[in-house]
Design a protein around this motif. Structure first.
Motif, mmCIF file in Angstrom:
data_model
loop_
_atom_site.group_PDB
_atom_site.id
_atom_site.type_symbol
_atom_site.label_atom_id
_atom_site.label_comp_id
_atom_site.label_asym_id
_atom_site.label_seq_id
_atom_site.Cartn_x
_atom_site.Cartn_y
_atom_site.Cartn_z
ATOM 1 N N VAL A 165 -4.117 -2.386 2.943
ATOM 2 C CA VAL A 165 -3.688 -1.195 3.492
ATOM 3 C C VAL A 165 -2.036 -1.325 3.535
ATOM 4 O O VAL A 165 -1.273 -0.541 3.265
ATOM 5 N N HIS A 166 -1.490 -2.893 3.412
ATOM 6 C CA HIS A 166 -0.203 -3.091 3.387
ATOM 7 C C HIS A 166 0.326 -2.958 1.772
ATOM 8 O O HIS A 166 1.428 -2.640 1.798
ATOM 9 N N ALA A 167 -0.414 -3.188 0.958
ATOM 10 C CA ALA A 167 -0.034 -3.078 -0.477
ATOM 11 C C ALA A 167 0.221 -1.560 -0.598
ATOM 12 O O ALA A 167 0.869 -1.244 -1.207
ATOM 13 N N LEU A 168 -0.856 -0.693 0.044
ATOM 14 C CA LEU A 168 -0.525 0.787 -0.142
ATOM 15 C C LEU A 168 0.850 1.188 0.185
ATOM 16 O O LEU A 168 1.447 2.028 -0.158
ATOM 17 N N ILE A 169 1.196 0.774 1.615
ATOM 18 C CA ILE A 169 2.400 1.151 2.236
ATOM 19 C C ILE A 169 3.601 0.674 1.489
ATOM 20 O O ILE A 169 4.552 1.239 1.011
ATOM 21 N N SER A 170 3.552 -0.629 0.624
ATOM 22 C CA SER A 170 4.721 -1.144 -0.177
ATOM 23 C C SER A 170 4.727 -0.098 -1.518
ATOM 24 O O SER A 170 5.909 0.318 -1.919
ATOM 25 N N GLU A 171 3.543 0.239 -1.846
ATOM 26 C CA GLU A 171 3.602 1.128 -3.130
ATOM 27 C C GLU A 171 4.319 2.355 -2.990
ATOM 28 O O GLU A 171 5.059 3.013 -3.715
ATOM 29 N N VAL A 172 4.000 2.794 -1.607
ATOM 30 C CA VAL A 172 4.688 4.107 -1.426
ATOM 31 C C VAL A 172 6.014 4.167 -1.000
ATOM 32 O O VAL A 172 6.783 4.974 -1.519
ATOM 33 N N GLU A 173 6.599 3.052 -0.543
ATOM 34 C CA GLU A 173 7.909 2.598 0.083
ATOM 35 C C GLU A 173 8.743 2.531 -1.570
ATOM 36 O O GLU A 173 10.001 2.685 -1.376
ATOM 37 N N GLU A 174 8.080 1.918 -2.067
ATOM 38 C CA GLU A 174 8.495 1.678 -3.510
ATOM 39 C C GLU A 174 8.900 2.711 -4.717
ATOM 40 O O GLU A 174 9.081 2.632 -5.654
ATOM 41 N N GLY A 175 8.096 3.782 -4.216
ATOM 42 C CA GLY A 175 7.978 5.102 -5.065
ATOM 43 C C GLY A 175 7.058 5.082 -6.173
ATOM 44 O O GLY A 175 7.204 5.757 -6.993
ATOM 45 N N ASN A 176 5.932 4.138 -6.035
ATOM 46 C CA ASN A 176 4.974 3.793 -7.038
ATOM 47 C C ASN A 176 3.691 4.884 -6.583
ATOM 48 O O ASN A 176 2.832 4.973 -7.676
ATOM 49 N N LEU A 177 3.811 5.425 -5.551
ATOM 50 C CA LEU A 177 2.538 6.242 -5.234
ATOM 51 C C LEU A 177 3.144 7.507 -4.159
ATOM 52 O O LEU A 177 3.786 6.999 -3.384
#
Length: 206
Positions: A165-177
């Motif tokens: 869940v928190h990996a997903l949040i980081s990916e969105v925040e970093e623009g990767n997803l």
């Protein structure tokens, strides 16, 4: 009427004023930490429209603000889980309903990174325990139904879900997803993770 003759605020009115100030501070902090994990107390006070005396009267440090914001956010998540009615219908469907609620990206944007930096990962994880308990119950129900795997311990599954869940949040925040794809990606990932293995029988896994 002299100043001393003016009616003093009642305890109820003072509590209401304090609650409004606290909510304004936490709302401002949520926006601030969404932009930067190092948002300062001065920036929070300015965004909340309160003075430093008021801010420090409620929270004596940035860490205290973060902890209160994390607690409030996780309480909102717990309410979202209630609204998803996890005791009704198949466990897999209940999990999908929970993940479809709008809490995930909106509530945790920037907060998790800031909380880990300033409060430490162990403290942040400990704050999640009520949500973990609800998730453990849902996984247990799915295992009894035969819709979730039983070959891995439930604590490990919960730890893995927490990390994803928190990996997903980081990916969105970093623009990767793209944020519009996030819920679907997470849902398919978790359903794949929890899917029963071939030949699995219903079991009281622990």
């Amino acid at each position: 009427m002299t100043p001393t003759d003016r009616p003093r605020p009642t305890p109820t009115a003072r509590r209401a004023d304090a609650e409004r100030s606290i909510n304004a501070i936490l709302d401002a902090a949520a926006v601030g930490f969404g932009r930067s994990p190092d948002t300062t107390m001065a920036e929070i006070a300015r965004a909340a429209g309160v003075g430093r005396v008021t801010l420090y009267g409620h929270f004596n440090s940035r860490e205290a603000v973060l902890d209160a914001l994390l607690e409030r956010t996780l309480a909102e998540i717990d309410s979202a889980l209630d609204a998803a009615d996890p005791e009704t219908g198949p466990a897999a469907d209940a999990l999908v309903r929970f993940l479809a609620t709008p809490w995930l990206l909106d509530r945790f944007r920037g907060l998790y990174a800031a909380a880990v930096r300033h409060l430490g990962p162990d403290h942040v994880r400990s704050r999640h325990e009520p949500v973990f308990h609800r998730l453990e119950q849902l996984i247990s129900r799915g295992q009894h139904e035969g819709s979730f795997r039983t070959d891995l311990p439930r604590p490990w599954l919960i730890t893995t879900i927490y990390a994803l869940v928190h990996a997903l949040i980081s990916e969105v925040e970093e623009g990767n997803l793209p944020s519009g794809q996030a819920v679907d990606v997470l849902t398919r990932t978790l359903l794949g993770l929890l899917a029963p293995y071939p030949g699995q029988e219903r079991s009281d896994a622990g």
